[in-house]
Design an enzyme around this catalytic site. Sequence first.
Site, mmCIF file in Angstrom:
data_model
loop_
_atom_site.group_PDB
_atom_site.id
_atom_site.type_symbol
_atom_site.label_atom_id
_atom_site.label_comp_id
_atom_site.label_asym_id
_atom_site.label_seq_id
_atom_site.Cartn_x
_atom_site.Cartn_y
_atom_site.Cartn_z
ATOM 1 N N ARG A 62 35.063 64.813 10.244
ATOM 2 C CA ARG A 62 34.370 63.543 10.557
ATOM 3 C C ARG A 62 33.019 63.374 9.881
ATOM 4 O O ARG A 62 32.241 62.497 10.274
ATOM 5 C CB ARG A 62 34.157 63.396 12.081
ATOM 6 C CG ARG A 62 35.362 63.662 12.955
ATOM 7 C CD ARG A 62 36.446 62.664 12.671
ATOM 8 N NE ARG A 62 37.487 62.645 13.696
ATOM 9 C CZ ARG A 62 38.712 62.187 13.470
ATOM 10 N NH1 ARG A 62 39.059 61.737 12.277
ATOM 11 N NH2 ARG A 62 39.612 62.166 14.420
ATOM 12 N N ASP A 325 45.550 70.049 12.359
ATOM 13 C CA ASP A 325 45.239 68.620 12.454
ATOM 14 C C ASP A 325 44.097 68.399 13.459
ATOM 15 O O ASP A 325 44.159 67.506 14.303
ATOM 16 C CB ASP A 325 46.475 67.792 12.837
ATOM 17 C CG ASP A 325 46.267 66.298 12.592
ATOM 18 O OD1 ASP A 325 45.238 65.919 11.991
ATOM 19 O OD2 ASP A 325 47.136 65.515 13.011
HETATM 20 C C1 NCD Z 1 43.991 61.816 12.659
HETATM 21 C C2 NCD Z 1 42.534 61.356 12.715
HETATM 22 O O1 NCD Z 1 42.082 60.931 13.788
HETATM 23 O O2 NCD Z 1 41.836 61.447 11.721
HETATM 24 N N1 NCD Z 1 44.616 61.533 13.915
HETATM 25 C C3 NCD Z 1 45.772 62.044 14.390
HETATM 26 O O3 NCD Z 1 46.211 61.638 15.457
HETATM 27 N N2 NCD Z 1 46.436 63.000 13.759
HETATM 28 C C4 NCD Z 1 44.647 61.151 11.509
HETATM 29 C C5 NCD Z 1 45.952 61.750 11.065
HETATM 30 O O4 NCD Z 1 46.029 62.930 10.731
HETATM 31 O O5 NCD Z 1 46.952 61.028 10.995
HETATM 32 ZN ZN ZN Z 2 45.409 64.657 10.257
HETATM 33 ZN ZN ZN Z 3 48.168 62.182 9.671
#
Ligand code: NCD
Ligand code: ZN
Ligand code: ZN
Length: 458
Positions: A62, A325
Amino acid sequence: MYDLALKNGFIVNENEIYLGNIYIQDEKIVEISLADKPANEVYDVSGKYLLPGCIDTHCHFRDPGATAKEDFTTGTQAAIAGGVTTVFDMPNTNPSVLNEQDLLQKANYFAPKAFADYGIWGLSLGEINLGDLPRLCEAGASAVKFFWGYAINAKTKALIYNYNPKDEDIIPPLGDGEVYEIFEQMAKTGKIIAIHAENIELIQTLTKRLQQSGKKDYEALIQSRPALAEALTIQTASLLAKATGARLHILHLTSKMGMEAVAQAKANGVNITAETCPQYLFLSAKDYDSVGPMMKVYPVIKHEEDRLALWQGLKNGTIDFIASDHAPHIISEKQGDLFSIPAGMCGVETMLPLMLNEVNNGHITLPFLVKVMAKNVADIYNLPNKGNLEIGKDADIVVVDMNKVDTIENEKLHSKQPLTAFAGRKIKGWPIKTFLRGQLVVDNNKICQDKACGKWIK
Ligand code: NCD
Ligand code: ZN
Ligand code: ZN
């Protein structure tokens, strides 16, 4: 005299566990033996396991842009606390990483904030930066990500989690023609084009249908973004990869159907790899009642049969590795109407403990864990100094106590918005020390360096 010695540990690589001493000089492993030699710094790790530092190629830290959610310092501190010594930062930041200049700027910006070694993702927005992709890759982007199925805010490049075609100032989801051109361009670079795989047309039709029905529970969310949406996009992407010669990677695989599409593509000789994430291996729809809206992620966590199929795919090699993720949001944002809140959750710090607990449950072995959390990742992303404990490699080492029992709790996390869907889980098997290139950076869940010493990996 060596700089550092870790003595009497069980050394774990992707196909072995053996007893030995690891000696480190100038950030590298220089000797592994049973010989007892002196060093400036010595740790007796009898009874403990030594793992190569985990590599997490899927982190949304972020920063810059949405630093109330996380920043590169807190994010990489969370990583090393969880035994992850190398991270790749995802490009949906503001500014994002669209060209060589963005990449070099981000690399410099991260340097004084990095507590882990880091790679940087490039972002493809279709025509907007098509011509920039080769230079972006040459300049050292780890790979390029394409958020297939997402609309994007034209100004901030932020992802639109709940897309309405009537929204203004957006870059709408790209059509297959534009994607074809991205793949063509990426084929020239030889680098990976990684995709978020969800078919937006199907999702829009089904979302409208569900909104009309008035259903708002978790099952409705899955029905609006079903496994079919994932499988459709994986199939299309596989055909495009085959036609263009692009090197394709499927991010965060969530379903049995999606996994079957990957297996099919592999069987057809498509140059494709895939990852899944702990949230898809450890949670399914039936956990929603106890976990709540914080487990909303995209693609959404699906059913128990999908969860079990993903474990099978990980074990048989259809899925090549796991990544977190890690995608934090402000804690208050994750409460409220399931269809309106943003998708994403913390994960980088809890990934290794969750998997160590599976080793203690007899579900997987430590060498297998190393394979899917370090070795395969290093091979796929071409990180020659990372991924296993061997002479000549970077001394990224995690000391693991397989008998330590502790509970995952929000308050113990190092992230800026410490909120985990795994809170309350009792885990046996924890990282107790992390070394980054020979430096002790975490000791018993405490960050023990005040200076950032992570390096950019081009
Ligand atoms: C991710 C994000 O918030 O940046 N969110 C998610 O639910 N995985 C985006 C992504 O990886 O698709
Ligand atoms: Zn992601
Ligand atoms: Zn993604």
